[in-house]
Design a protein around this motif. Sequence first.
Motif, mmCIF file in Angstrom:
data_model
loop_
_atom_site.group_PDB
_atom_site.id
_atom_site.type_symbol
_atom_site.label_atom_id
_atom_site.label_comp_id
_atom_site.label_asym_id
_atom_site.label_seq_id
_atom_site.Cartn_x
_atom_site.Cartn_y
_atom_site.Cartn_z
ATOM 1 N N ALA A 1 0.821 -1.214 0.000
ATOM 2 C CA ALA A 1 0.000 0.000 0.000
ATOM 3 C C ALA A 1 0.853 1.260 0.000
ATOM 4 C CB ALA A 1 -0.919 -0.020 1.216
ATOM 5 N N PHE B 1 -2.964 -5.724 -8.822
ATOM 6 C CA PHE B 1 -4.401 -5.692 -9.149
ATOM 7 C C PHE B 1 -4.961 -7.107 -9.153
ATOM 8 C CE2 PHE B 1 -4.487 -1.347 -11.460
ATOM 9 C CZ PHE B 1 -5.088 -0.754 -10.370
ATOM 10 N N GLN C 1 -22.116 5.811 0.945
ATOM 11 C CA GLN C 1 -21.013 5.551 1.876
ATOM 12 C C GLN C 1 -19.850 6.483 1.567
ATOM 13 O OE1 GLN C 1 -19.834 1.420 1.929
ATOM 14 N NE2 GLN C 1 -18.143 1.781 3.326
ATOM 15 N N PRO D 1 -3.705 1.633 4.953
ATOM 16 C CA PRO D 1 -3.583 0.935 3.672
ATOM 17 C C PRO D 1 -3.862 1.789 2.442
ATOM 18 C CG PRO D 1 -5.668 0.388 4.706
ATOM 19 C CD PRO D 1 -4.925 1.257 5.677
ATOM 20 N N GLY D 2 -4.336 3.001 2.610
ATOM 21 C CA GLY D 2 -4.468 3.886 1.469
ATOM 22 C C GLY D 2 -5.853 3.892 0.858
ATOM 23 N N LEU E 1 -7.153 3.474 -2.219
ATOM 24 C CA LEU E 1 -7.653 2.432 -3.125
ATOM 25 C C LEU E 1 -8.004 1.160 -2.349
ATOM 26 C CD1 LEU E 1 -8.376 1.258 -5.830
ATOM 27 C CD2 LEU E 1 -5.955 0.850 -6.285
ATOM 28 N N MET E 2 -7.153 0.804 -1.398
ATOM 29 C CA MET E 2 -7.426 -0.401 -0.606
ATOM 30 C C MET E 2 -8.719 -0.220 0.191
ATOM 31 S SD MET E 2 -5.172 -3.058 -0.305
ATOM 32 C CE MET E 2 -3.656 -3.097 0.603
ATOM 33 N N GLU E 3 -8.927 0.973 0.712
ATOM 34 C CA GLU E 3 -10.167 1.246 1.446
ATOM 35 C C GLU E 3 -11.366 1.141 0.502
ATOM 36 O OE1 GLU E 3 -10.766 1.778 4.649
ATOM 37 O OE2 GLU E 3 -8.669 1.628 5.233
ATOM 38 N N ILE F 1 -11.545 -0.724 -2.283
ATOM 39 C CA ILE F 1 -11.756 -2.147 -2.628
ATOM 40 C C ILE F 1 -12.531 -2.831 -1.504
ATOM 41 C CG2 ILE F 1 -10.592 -4.358 -3.013
ATOM 42 C CD1 ILE F 1 -8.304 -2.776 -4.390
ATOM 43 N N ARG F 2 -12.133 -2.562 -0.272
ATOM 44 C CA ARG F 2 -12.828 -3.136 0.877
ATOM 45 C C ARG F 2 -14.313 -2.751 0.850
ATOM 46 N NH1 ARG F 2 -14.338 -1.149 5.773
ATOM 47 N NH2 ARG F 2 -13.284 0.838 5.499
ATOM 48 N N ALA F 3 -14.567 -1.478 0.601
ATOM 49 C CA ALA F 3 -15.951 -0.996 0.617
ATOM 50 C C ALA F 3 -16.761 -1.603 -0.528
ATOM 51 C CB ALA F 3 -15.963 0.532 0.532
ATOM 52 N N LYS G 1 -16.272 -4.455 -2.013
ATOM 53 C CA LYS G 1 -16.505 -5.874 -1.749
ATOM 54 C C LYS G 1 -17.649 -6.092 -0.768
ATOM 55 C CE LYS G 1 -12.246 -8.318 -2.697
ATOM 56 N NZ LYS G 1 -11.302 -9.268 -2.145
ATOM 57 N N SER G 2 -17.773 -5.208 0.215
ATOM 58 C CA SER G 2 -18.772 -5.455 1.262
ATOM 59 C C SER G 2 -20.077 -4.695 1.027
ATOM 60 C CB SER G 2 -18.186 -5.101 2.633
ATOM 61 O OG SER G 2 -17.961 -3.717 2.711
ATOM 62 N N SER G 3 -20.232 -4.073 -0.159
ATOM 63 C CA SER G 3 -21.459 -3.304 -0.435
ATOM 64 C C SER G 3 -22.380 -4.061 -1.380
ATOM 65 C CB SER G 3 -21.114 -1.969 -1.082
ATOM 66 O OG SER G 3 -20.277 -1.231 -0.256
ATOM 67 N N TRP H 1 -8.294 0.563 -11.510
ATOM 68 C CA TRP H 1 -8.859 -0.640 -10.887
ATOM 69 C C TRP H 1 -10.326 -0.814 -11.290
ATOM 70 C CZ3 TRP H 1 -12.595 -1.535 -6.903
ATOM 71 C CH2 TRP H 1 -12.681 -2.890 -6.545
ATOM 72 N N LYS I 1 -10.535 -2.375 -14.584
ATOM 73 C CA LYS I 1 -10.195 -3.811 -14.574
ATOM 74 C C LYS I 1 -11.329 -4.679 -14.071
ATOM 75 C CE LYS I 1 -5.215 -4.459 -14.388
ATOM 76 N NZ LYS I 1 -5.087 -5.663 -15.180
ATOM 77 N N VAL I 2 -12.062 -4.196 -13.057
ATOM 78 C CA VAL I 2 -13.104 -5.037 -12.449
ATOM 79 C C VAL I 2 -14.503 -4.688 -12.940
ATOM 80 C CG1 VAL I 2 -11.814 -5.617 -10.369
ATOM 81 C CG2 VAL I 2 -13.221 -3.557 -10.393
#
Lengths: 379, 79
Positions: free
Chosen positions: A197, A219, B8, B18-19, B21-23, B25-27, B29-31, B53, B56-57
């Motif tokens: 990160a 990614f 949100q 973790p920055g 983008l990581m935050e 991705i977490r959000a 995934k859980s939404s 990102w 890509k997804v």
Amino acid sequence: MAKKIVIVGGGTGGTIVANLLARNLRSQISGGKIVIDMITDKPYHIYQPGLLYVVFDRMQPEDIVRNQRGLVDPLVNVLIDSVLNIDRDNKKITTETGHNFNYDYLVIATGSRTVPELIPGLAEGAHTFYTLDEAKKLRDSLARFEGGKVVISVGVPHKCPVAPLEMTFMLYDYFRQKGILNKTEIYYTYPINRVHALEPVSNWAVQEFERKSIKYETFFNMERVDPDKKVVYSMEDTQVDYDLLIAIPPHKGSQVIETSGIGKDGWVPTDKVNLNNDKYEDVFVVGDTTNIPISKAGSTAHFESEVIAEIITSRISTGFSLRQYNGKVLCFIESGFDAASYIWFDYNTPPKPTAPSKMLHWMKLTYNQLYWSTVKGSL
Amino acid sequence: MENVSIDQSIDARGSACPGPLMELIRAVKSSKVGTVIEVLSSERGSINDVPSWLDKVGQMLIGIEEVTSHWRIVVKKVK
């Protein structure tokens, strides 16, 4: 009437807060003016960074486990029990065995847990190293491993953001020492577009990867694992096959946070500088439990604990506190079996990893022992 | 983007690790599908990392705007 402080959770954050409060408020506790209760669901305490060393047989399980009561100041009442409900409006805690606690100040330190079940096939197909049993199981598998493709795949969110890199570098040294590096491929995947990160850490790690011929894919967010075919599939429509999969599973906070209606996925909404929960100025949150977007790491819990203990102490003695948390985090990063780097950063200061050295590795090994003094509030 | 209703919000300003983008991705995934997520980031890199990102997804970027000392990135989970 005595003021009551209740701490839910006996991990790094909860234990340090308890011990610092006991030290700060010793005379009032002895005089019956303050009562501190800790409720924790485990009678033992694990030094979690030690799990990495258990995997490589460099620490024994008994080196990283202590009796919880033995770590907590005798002025703190410790109840080994599970909390069923946290009622912030009525300032009341209910436990599984039917105990009820009222509080004037509450510290939520319920931590995080891995949830491999969020990724189909992960629990069946992957090793992890976040509990003592999992670490021992991985250690045993590595002892039998004679070559092949080892994949380290990182889920989101996860605690100790440097642990996947440390695992990767220590695997490299283990295979080299065992003499099987020439028939082993190490493959690392990471969720975002770099290998860590923190960009400076990522830049350093990529150089190490290239020097050691460790392959990596960025990614890559695990979507499912096929344990029979031994393949990991990503949300980004790529796939990686493996002989041995070491996963960093996604994490969630404690179930009681969700069932009490406090926060989604078990993370408690927390003010990033005052460390209290939303509008509840008497409810503090420490360590992995917070939803603050910073590292879920022992050092974060340590520095937050100091602030929370000082805020509560001042509030009791003067009715106010000037103390705030500045986002400080400090992490050692093992870069193999005999060298380590370290980083520190806060809300206003970006990290700058230092060059790995034997000295830093020895400091890390020393800290592995000093942890027990830290958690007692002595460091 | 003023009229977009945010479900949100993630304030990742000053978050080195973790920055943002990581935050995000977490959000994501859980939404639930349809959730609109706003990320506030003080990292300039986020204005490139997040769209890459999402591309890509196959998730949707609603927009990016610069607000004084940070960026506001609005994303919708579409699948």
